[in-house]
Motif scaffolding. Structure first.
Motif, PDB file in Angstrom:
ATOM      1  N   LYS A 120       3.878  28.755  28.763  1.00 42.48           N
ATOM      2  CA  LYS A 120       3.771  30.180  29.023  1.00 42.48           C
ATOM      3  C   LYS A 120       3.005  30.820  27.869  1.00 42.48           C
ATOM      4  O   LYS A 120       3.525  30.954  26.766  1.00 42.48           O
ATOM      5  CB  LYS A 120       5.156  30.822  29.148  1.00 42.48           C
ATOM      6  CG  LYS A 120       5.094  32.326  29.414  1.00 42.48           C
ATOM      7  CD  LYS A 120       6.484  32.938  29.495  1.00 42.48           C
ATOM      8  CE  LYS A 120       6.406  34.449  29.741  1.00 42.48           C
ATOM      9  NZ  LYS A 120       7.762  35.059  29.800  1.00 42.48           N
ATOM     10  N   LEU A 121       1.764  31.193  28.117  1.00 47.69           N
ATOM     11  CA  LEU A 121       0.940  31.783  27.069  1.00 47.69           C
ATOM     12  C   LEU A 121       1.384  33.218  26.815  1.00 47.69           C
ATOM     13  O   LEU A 121       1.433  34.037  27.734  1.00 47.69           O
ATOM     14  CB  LEU A 121      -0.535  31.748  27.481  1.00 47.69           C
ATOM     15  CG  LEU A 121      -1.529  32.145  26.394  1.00 47.69           C
ATOM     16  CD1 LEU A 121      -1.500  31.146  25.240  1.00 47.69           C
ATOM     17  CD2 LEU A 121      -2.937  32.241  26.971  1.00 47.69           C
ATOM     18  N   ILE A 122       1.706  33.532  25.557  1.00 47.23           N
ATOM     19  CA  ILE A 122       2.169  34.880  25.234  1.00 47.23           C
ATOM     20  C   ILE A 122       1.224  35.623  24.291  1.00 47.23           C
ATOM     21  O   ILE A 122       1.192  36.855  24.316  1.00 47.23           O
ATOM     22  CB  ILE A 122       3.597  34.860  24.640  1.00 47.23           C
ATOM     23  CG1 ILE A 122       3.685  33.970  23.395  1.00 47.23           C
ATOM     24  CG2 ILE A 122       4.595  34.403  25.691  1.00 47.23           C
ATOM     25  CD1 ILE A 122       5.058  34.017  22.709  1.00 47.23           C
ATOM     26  N   TYR A 123       0.442  34.896  23.468  1.00 46.77           N
ATOM     27  CA  TYR A 123      -0.481  35.539  22.547  1.00 46.77           C
ATOM     28  C   TYR A 123      -1.850  34.866  22.612  1.00 46.77           C
ATOM     29  O   TYR A 123      -1.960  33.640  22.691  1.00 46.77           O
ATOM     30  CB  TYR A 123       0.013  35.459  21.099  1.00 46.77           C
ATOM     31  CG  TYR A 123       1.294  36.200  20.833  1.00 46.77           C
ATOM     32  CD1 TYR A 123       1.398  37.571  21.087  1.00 46.77           C
ATOM     33  CD2 TYR A 123       2.402  35.549  20.299  1.00 46.77           C
ATOM     34  CE1 TYR A 123       2.580  38.258  20.839  1.00 46.77           C
ATOM     35  CE2 TYR A 123       3.585  36.226  20.045  1.00 46.77           C
ATOM     36  CZ  TYR A 123       3.668  37.578  20.321  1.00 46.77           C
ATOM     37  OH  TYR A 123       4.834  38.255  20.075  1.00 46.77           O
ATOM     38  N   ALA A 124      -2.906  35.707  22.539  1.00 45.59           N
ATOM     39  CA  ALA A 124      -4.283  35.237  22.335  1.00 45.59           C
ATOM     40  C   ALA A 124      -4.769  35.921  21.065  1.00 45.59           C
ATOM     41  O   ALA A 124      -4.930  37.142  21.031  1.00 45.59           O
ATOM     42  CB  ALA A 124      -5.160  35.584  23.524  1.00 45.59           C
ATOM     43  N   MET A 125      -4.989  35.145  20.005  1.00 41.64           N
ATOM     44  CA  MET A 125      -5.153  35.675  18.660  1.00 41.64           C
ATOM     45  C   MET A 125      -6.525  35.356  18.090  1.00 41.64           C
ATOM     46  O   MET A 125      -7.126  34.333  18.409  1.00 41.64           O
ATOM     47  CB  MET A 125      -4.079  35.063  17.741  1.00 41.64           C
ATOM     48  CG  MET A 125      -2.673  35.212  18.291  1.00 41.64           C
ATOM     49  SD  MET A 125      -1.473  34.104  17.498  1.00 41.64           S
ATOM     50  CE  MET A 125      -1.661  34.556  15.772  1.00 41.64           C
ATOM     51  N   ASN A 126      -7.010  36.240  17.238  1.00 41.84           N
ATOM     52  CA  ASN A 126      -8.251  35.990  16.509  1.00 41.84           C
ATOM     53  C   ASN A 126      -7.998  36.010  15.006  1.00 41.84           C
ATOM     54  O   ASN A 126      -7.181  36.798  14.518  1.00 41.84           O
ATOM     55  CB  ASN A 126      -9.310  37.037  16.863  1.00 41.84           C
ATOM     56  CG  ASN A 126      -9.959  36.770  18.206  1.00 41.84           C
ATOM     57  OD1 ASN A 126     -10.629  35.761  18.387  1.00 41.84           O
ATOM     58  ND2 ASN A 126      -9.744  37.661  19.160  1.00 41.84           N
ATOM     59  N   THR A 127      -8.709  35.154  14.285  1.00 42.86           N
ATOM     60  CA  THR A 127      -8.630  35.159  12.832  1.00 42.86           C
ATOM     61  C   THR A 127      -9.466  36.291  12.239  1.00 42.86           C
ATOM     62  O   THR A 127      -9.200  36.740  11.122  1.00 42.86           O
ATOM     63  CB  THR A 127      -9.111  33.825  12.241  1.00 42.86           C
ATOM     64  OG1 THR A 127     -10.418  33.517  12.762  1.00 42.86           O
ATOM     65  CG2 THR A 127      -8.146  32.698  12.588  1.00 42.86           C
ATOM     66  N   HIS A 128     -10.490  36.756  12.990  1.00 43.85           N
ATOM     67  CA  HIS A 128     -11.348  37.852  12.528  1.00 43.85           C
ATOM     68  C   HIS A 128     -12.273  38.260  13.671  1.00 43.85           C
ATOM     69  O   HIS A 128     -12.242  37.649  14.746  1.00 43.85           O
ATOM     70  CB  HIS A 128     -12.159  37.447  11.299  1.00 43.85           C
ATOM     71  CG  HIS A 128     -13.132  36.318  11.511  1.00 43.85           C
ATOM     72  ND1 HIS A 128     -12.730  35.026  11.775  1.00 43.85           N
ATOM     73  CD2 HIS A 128     -14.498  36.286  11.525  1.00 43.85           C
ATOM     74  CE1 HIS A 128     -13.790  34.247  11.915  1.00 43.85           C
ATOM     75  NE2 HIS A 128     -14.873  34.989  11.782  1.00 43.85           N
ATOM     76  N   VAL A 129     -13.094  39.264  13.439  1.00 44.74           N
ATOM     77  CA  VAL A 129     -14.110  39.671  14.407  1.00 44.74           C
ATOM     78  C   VAL A 129     -15.287  38.710  14.263  1.00 44.74           C
ATOM     79  O   VAL A 129     -16.017  38.738  13.272  1.00 44.74           O
ATOM     80  CB  VAL A 129     -14.564  41.127  14.172  1.00 44.74           C
ATOM     81  CG1 VAL A 129     -15.737  41.480  15.090  1.00 44.74           C
ATOM     82  CG2 VAL A 129     -13.403  42.086  14.410  1.00 44.74           C
TER      83      VAL A 129
END
Length: 295
Positions: free
Chosen positions: A112-121
Protein backbone atom coordinates in the motif's frame (compact mmCIF):
# COMPACT_ATOMS: atom_id res chain seq x y z
CA UNK A 1 0.89 8.73 9.60
CA UNK A 2 3.70 11.26 9.90
CA UNK A 3 5.26 11.53 13.32
CA UNK A 4 7.74 14.17 14.26
CA UNK A 5 10.88 13.85 16.31
CA UNK A 6 14.00 15.93 16.84
CA UNK A 7 17.44 14.84 15.73
CA UNK A 8 20.56 16.23 17.33
CA UNK A 9 23.57 16.44 15.04
CA UNK A 10 27.10 16.27 16.39
CA UNK A 11 29.49 18.74 14.87
CA UNK A 12 32.40 17.16 13.04
CA UNK A 13 35.70 17.62 14.89
CA UNK A 14 38.55 19.48 13.22
CA UNK A 15 41.78 17.55 13.24
CA UNK A 16 44.41 19.15 15.43
CA UNK A 17 46.94 18.76 12.63
CA UNK A 18 44.70 20.39 10.01
CA UNK A 19 45.47 23.79 8.62
CA UNK A 20 42.85 26.50 8.40
CA UNK A 21 42.15 25.39 4.82
CA UNK A 22 41.11 21.86 5.82
CA UNK A 23 37.57 20.76 5.09
CA UNK A 24 35.42 20.64 8.21
CA UNK A 25 33.24 17.97 6.68
CA UNK A 26 36.11 15.57 5.94
CA UNK A 27 38.69 15.78 8.73
CA UNK A 28 39.26 12.05 8.98
CA UNK A 29 42.52 10.39 8.15
CA UNK A 30 42.02 7.54 5.63
CA UNK A 31 44.58 5.48 7.52
CA UNK A 32 42.32 5.39 10.55
CA UNK A 33 39.35 3.94 8.71
CA UNK A 34 38.57 0.21 8.52
CA UNK A 35 38.23 -1.39 5.09
CA UNK A 36 34.71 -0.81 3.73
CA UNK A 37 32.40 -3.81 3.47
CA UNK A 38 32.01 -5.59 0.17
CA UNK A 39 28.52 -5.05 -1.23
CA UNK A 40 27.23 -7.33 -3.94
CA UNK A 41 24.38 -6.53 -6.29
CA UNK A 42 22.45 -8.47 -8.86
CA UNK A 43 20.17 -7.34 -11.65
CA UNK A 44 16.70 -8.85 -11.50
CA UNK A 45 14.24 -8.39 -14.36
CA UNK A 46 13.10 -4.76 -14.61
CA UNK A 47 14.61 -3.59 -11.35
CA UNK A 48 17.63 -4.04 -9.14
CA UNK A 49 17.43 -6.06 -5.94
CA UNK A 50 20.14 -5.33 -3.42
CA UNK A 51 21.79 -8.14 -1.47
CA UNK A 52 20.99 -6.24 1.70
CA UNK A 53 22.34 -7.90 4.84
CA UNK A 54 21.37 -6.59 8.27
CA UNK A 55 22.56 -7.65 11.68
CA UNK A 56 19.17 -7.00 13.26
CA UNK A 57 16.23 -9.38 13.16
CA UNK A 58 14.17 -6.40 12.05
CA UNK A 59 15.70 -6.74 8.58
CA UNK A 60 12.86 -9.13 7.76
CA UNK A 61 10.46 -6.19 8.14
CA UNK A 62 12.00 -4.13 5.35
CA UNK A 63 11.30 -4.78 1.70
CA UNK A 64 13.71 -2.74 -0.42
CA UNK A 65 14.00 -2.26 -4.18
CA UNK A 66 16.33 -0.04 -6.17
CA UNK A 67 14.83 1.00 -9.50
CA UNK A 68 16.53 2.75 -12.44
CA UNK A 69 15.44 5.23 -15.12
CA UNK A 70 18.05 5.11 -17.87
CA UNK A 71 17.50 8.42 -19.66
CA UNK A 72 18.36 10.56 -16.63
CA UNK A 73 20.29 7.80 -14.82
CA UNK A 74 17.98 8.27 -11.84
CA UNK A 75 17.49 5.79 -9.02
CA UNK A 76 14.05 5.43 -7.46
CA UNK A 77 13.79 3.57 -4.17
CA UNK A 78 10.87 1.51 -2.88
CA UNK A 79 10.72 0.72 0.84
CA UNK A 80 7.94 -1.11 2.69
CA UNK A 81 7.23 -2.63 6.09
CA UNK A 82 6.11 -6.11 5.05
CA UNK A 83 5.59 -7.23 8.66
CA UNK A 84 2.75 -4.73 9.06
CA UNK A 85 -0.77 -5.92 8.12
CA UNK A 86 -1.17 -3.07 5.58
CA UNK A 87 2.34 -3.42 4.10
CA UNK A 88 2.73 0.38 3.90
CA UNK A 89 5.30 1.59 1.38
CA UNK A 90 6.98 4.73 0.09
CA UNK A 91 8.84 5.76 -3.05
CA UNK A 92 11.85 8.07 -3.03
CA UNK A 93 12.56 10.14 -6.17
CA UNK A 94 10.05 8.61 -8.61
CA UNK A 95 10.36 9.64 -12.30
CA UNK A 96 7.36 10.48 -14.48
CA UNK A 97 8.46 8.13 -17.27
CA UNK A 98 8.56 5.08 -15.00
CA UNK A 99 5.46 5.66 -12.87
CA UNK A 100 3.57 2.76 -14.48
CA UNK A 101 6.46 0.41 -13.76
CA UNK A 102 6.64 1.54 -10.14
CA UNK A 103 2.90 1.22 -9.54
CA UNK A 104 2.86 -2.20 -11.19
CA UNK A 105 5.62 -3.37 -8.84
CA UNK A 106 3.81 -1.98 -5.80
CA UNK A 107 0.69 -3.92 -6.79
CA UNK A 108 2.60 -7.12 -7.60
CA UNK A 109 4.17 -7.09 -4.14
CA UNK A 110 0.84 -6.44 -2.41
CA UNK A 111 1.95 -3.12 -0.93
CA UNK A 112 0.00 0.00 0.00
CA UNK A 113 1.82 3.09 -1.24
CA UNK A 114 1.36 5.98 1.19
CA UNK A 115 4.15 8.45 0.31
CA UNK A 116 5.85 9.62 -2.90
CA UNK A 117 8.90 11.61 -1.80
CA UNK A 118 11.59 13.75 -3.37
CA UNK A 119 15.06 14.48 -2.04
CA UNK A 120 15.01 17.88 -3.82
CA UNK A 121 13.64 19.77 -6.83
CA UNK A 122 15.26 17.88 -9.70
CA UNK A 123 16.55 19.59 -12.84
CA UNK A 124 17.19 16.54 -15.02
CA UNK A 125 13.78 14.83 -14.95
CA UNK A 126 10.17 15.47 -14.03
CA UNK A 127 9.17 13.87 -10.74
CA UNK A 128 6.53 11.15 -10.84
CA UNK A 129 4.72 12.32 -7.71
CA UNK A 130 1.96 14.18 -9.55
CA UNK A 131 1.15 11.24 -11.81
CA UNK A 132 1.25 8.80 -8.91
CA UNK A 133 -1.31 10.90 -7.05
CA UNK A 134 -3.69 10.75 -10.03
CA UNK A 135 -3.36 6.98 -10.32
CA UNK A 136 -3.32 6.13 -6.60
CA UNK A 137 -5.60 8.53 -4.70
CA UNK A 138 -4.58 8.85 -1.08
CA UNK A 139 -0.82 8.88 -1.73
CA UNK A 140 0.80 12.00 -0.24
CA UNK A 141 3.66 13.85 -1.91
CA UNK A 142 6.60 14.91 0.28
CA UNK A 143 9.42 17.43 -0.19
CA UNK A 144 11.42 19.87 1.95
CA UNK A 145 9.85 23.09 3.15
CA UNK A 146 13.05 24.92 2.14
CA UNK A 147 12.53 23.96 -1.50
CA UNK A 148 9.61 26.45 -1.74
CA UNK A 149 7.79 23.93 -3.93
CA UNK A 150 4.33 22.37 -3.54
CA UNK A 151 3.58 19.02 -1.92
CA UNK A 152 1.11 17.54 0.53
CA UNK A 153 3.75 17.44 3.28
CA UNK A 154 6.58 19.95 3.65
CA UNK A 155 9.24 18.58 5.95
CA UNK A 156 12.24 19.85 7.89
CA UNK A 157 15.25 18.57 9.81
CA UNK A 158 14.25 16.32 12.68
CA UNK A 159 10.99 15.09 11.16
CA UNK A 160 10.36 11.35 11.04
CA UNK A 161 8.36 9.68 8.30
CA UNK A 162 6.74 6.46 9.45
CA UNK A 163 5.66 3.62 7.19
CA UNK A 164 4.30 0.91 9.46
CA UNK A 165 6.72 0.38 12.34
CA UNK A 166 9.70 1.57 10.32
CA UNK A 167 10.68 5.18 9.77
CA UNK A 168 13.02 7.53 7.94
CA UNK A 169 14.78 10.42 9.65
CA UNK A 170 14.93 13.71 7.74
CA UNK A 171 18.34 15.36 7.54
CA UNK A 172 18.89 18.69 5.83
CA UNK A 173 21.86 18.57 3.41
CA UNK A 174 21.73 21.80 1.35
CA UNK A 175 24.23 22.96 -1.23
CA UNK A 176 23.31 21.23 -4.47
CA UNK A 177 20.00 23.03 -3.93
CA UNK A 178 18.77 24.92 -0.89
CA UNK A 179 16.10 22.27 -0.33
CA UNK A 180 18.18 19.10 -0.50
CA UNK A 181 17.32 16.39 2.03
CA UNK A 182 18.84 13.05 2.98
CA UNK A 183 16.49 10.36 4.26
CA UNK A 184 18.08 7.96 6.76
CA UNK A 185 16.55 4.72 8.07
CA UNK A 186 15.83 4.81 11.78
CA UNK A 187 18.24 4.07 14.59
CA UNK A 188 17.00 1.50 17.09
CA UNK A 189 16.72 -2.22 17.87
CA UNK A 190 13.54 -2.52 15.81
CA UNK A 191 15.00 -0.74 12.76
CA UNK A 192 17.13 -2.28 9.98
CA UNK A 193 20.88 -2.31 10.50
CA UNK A 194 23.24 -1.24 8.99
CA UNK A 195 21.44 2.01 8.33
CA UNK A 196 20.67 3.31 4.86
CA UNK A 197 20.99 6.93 3.65
CA UNK A 198 19.18 8.15 0.54
CA UNK A 199 21.31 11.14 -0.33
CA UNK A 200 19.77 12.53 -3.51
CA UNK A 201 22.39 14.59 -5.37
CA UNK A 202 24.15 15.71 -2.17
CA UNK A 203 26.50 12.73 -1.95
CA UNK A 204 27.09 10.54 -5.00
CA UNK A 205 29.26 7.45 -5.33
CA UNK A 206 32.76 8.88 -5.84
CA UNK A 207 31.23 12.32 -6.41
CA UNK A 208 29.00 14.94 -4.81
CA UNK A 209 26.86 18.00 -5.34
CA UNK A 210 27.77 21.28 -3.70
CA UNK A 211 26.77 20.45 -0.17
CA UNK A 212 27.66 20.13 3.50
CA UNK A 213 28.78 16.74 4.73
CA UNK A 214 27.15 16.03 8.05
CA UNK A 215 26.20 12.79 6.27
CA UNK A 216 29.66 11.69 7.41
CA UNK A 217 28.52 11.76 11.05
CA UNK A 218 26.59 8.55 10.31
CA UNK A 219 28.18 5.17 11.14
CA UNK A 220 30.78 4.14 8.59
CA UNK A 221 28.83 1.03 7.62
CA UNK A 222 25.77 3.11 6.63
CA UNK A 223 24.80 2.32 3.05
CA UNK A 224 24.76 5.27 0.64
CA UNK A 225 22.05 5.25 -2.03
CA UNK A 226 22.27 8.31 -4.34
CA UNK A 227 19.67 9.69 -6.74
CA UNK A 228 21.94 9.16 -9.74
CA UNK A 229 24.89 7.21 -11.02
CA UNK A 230 26.50 7.43 -14.45
CA UNK A 231 29.19 4.75 -14.15
CA UNK A 232 27.22 1.66 -13.15
CA UNK A 233 27.61 1.90 -9.36
CA UNK A 234 24.57 1.08 -7.26
CA UNK A 235 25.57 1.51 -3.61
CA UNK A 236 28.43 2.62 -1.39
CA UNK A 237 29.00 3.25 2.33
CA UNK A 238 29.92 6.28 4.40
CA UNK A 239 33.30 4.75 5.21
CA UNK A 240 33.98 3.90 1.58
CA UNK A 241 33.26 7.45 0.42
CA UNK A 242 35.46 8.89 3.16
CA UNK A 243 38.30 6.75 1.85
CA UNK A 244 37.88 6.88 -1.91
CA UNK A 245 35.69 9.80 -2.99
CA UNK A 246 38.13 11.91 -5.03
CA UNK A 247 36.30 15.15 -4.31
CA UNK A 248 36.16 14.65 -0.56
CA UNK A 249 39.75 13.68 0.14
CA UNK A 250 41.08 17.12 -0.80
CA UNK A 251 41.62 20.22 1.28
CA UNK A 252 39.23 23.15 0.94
CA UNK A 253 41.04 24.79 -1.94
CA UNK A 254 41.32 21.50 -3.79
CA UNK A 255 37.61 20.87 -3.36
CA UNK A 256 36.73 24.35 -4.62
CA UNK A 257 38.97 23.90 -7.64
CA UNK A 258 37.31 20.61 -8.58
CA UNK A 259 33.79 21.94 -8.21
CA UNK A 260 34.51 25.18 -10.09
CA UNK A 261 36.03 23.34 -13.03
CA UNK A 262 33.53 20.53 -13.62
CA UNK A 263 32.45 22.24 -16.86
CA UNK A 264 29.02 20.67 -16.72
CA UNK A 265 26.76 21.29 -19.69
CA UNK A 266 23.43 23.07 -19.24
CA UNK A 267 20.93 20.39 -18.16
CA UNK A 268 18.75 19.67 -21.18
CA UNK A 269 15.62 19.14 -19.08
CA UNK A 270 16.05 22.01 -16.63
CA UNK A 271 13.65 24.46 -18.28
CA UNK A 272 10.90 21.82 -18.27
CA UNK A 273 11.73 19.89 -15.11
CA UNK A 274 12.20 22.66 -12.57
CA UNK A 275 8.88 24.50 -13.20
CA UNK A 276 7.03 21.17 -13.22
CA UNK A 277 8.75 19.92 -10.09
CA UNK A 278 7.93 23.10 -8.22
CA UNK A 279 4.27 22.06 -8.47
CA UNK A 280 4.56 18.36 -7.61
CA UNK A 281 5.51 17.16 -11.08
CA UNK A 282 3.39 17.28 -14.19
CA UNK A 283 0.27 18.40 -12.42
CA UNK A 284 -0.61 20.86 -9.69
CA UNK A 285 -3.27 18.72 -8.08
CA UNK A 286 -4.40 21.00 -5.30
CA UNK A 287 -5.21 24.68 -5.04
CA UNK A 288 -4.91 24.62 -1.27
CA UNK A 289 -1.59 25.54 0.35
CA UNK A 290 0.66 22.60 1.12
CA UNK A 291 0.59 21.32 4.66
CA UNK A 292 3.59 22.42 6.67
CA UNK A 293 4.56 19.95 9.35
CA UNK A 294 5.46 21.71 12.59
CA UNK A 295 7.70 20.08 15.16
Amino acid sequence: MLRIGVLRFVALPRSSSSSSSSLLFNPFSPKSLPPPPVIRTKLVSRYRTMAYTASSGSSSKLLFRQLFEKESSTYTYLLADVSHPDKPALLIDPVDKTVDRDISLVKELGLKLIYAMNTHVHADHVTGTGLIKTKLPGVKSVISKASKSKADLLIEAGDKIYFGDLFLEVRVTPGHTLGCLTYVTGDGPDQPQPRMAFTGDALLIRGCGRTDFQIFTLPKDTFIYPAHDYKGFTVSTVGEEMLYNPRLTKDEEGFKSIMENLKLSYPKMIDIAVPANMVCGLQDLSERPAESVAK
